[in-house]
Design a protein around this motif. Sequence first.
Motif: not given
Length: 162
Positions: A121-128, A32-37
């Motif tokens: 930028k979706n913070p809840i990957s897979i679930i969303a 994870e890129d810490h800037k993405r979320v």
Amino acid sequence: MQLVYMYMDSPVGTLKLVAHDHALVAVMWDNEDHKRVRLAALLENTQHLMLLKAKQQLQQYFAGQRQQFDLPLDFQGTDFQQQVWQALLTIPYGETRSYKDIALQVGNEKAVRAVGAANGKNPISIIAPCHRVIGSGGALVGFAGGLDKKQILLNLEQSKSA
């Protein structure tokens, strides 16, 4: 509100689950890129009820035993991002939509690039399920976890929904 996290192993690598007492806040990738979320300070808690519930449901998903998640979600983002992320939740298991489809769904057919940015930028990957969004020509494009992981998730769903 205190954010807590735990790690879980999965077929797409180590995932970092983040929650507070009332909802899941993020599912993040090992690279994870810490800037993405962007998140507030986190405290590790491998026994937190919300995290354990998320881990259990993700394990069921990866085992092909769950097609829909039943977790309270707390998306942190702009109004437009929230609209896009809510649209992601309507994409059925085993199906895909284009960025243009999502732009039309949120009421702005010209916002294809903005949809792509919000999806990224979706913070809840897979679930969303941002992995279910593909290019108009059917190509796999853009995915925070990497295109190889996007393909794994799509293959998993298509094999279980057939």
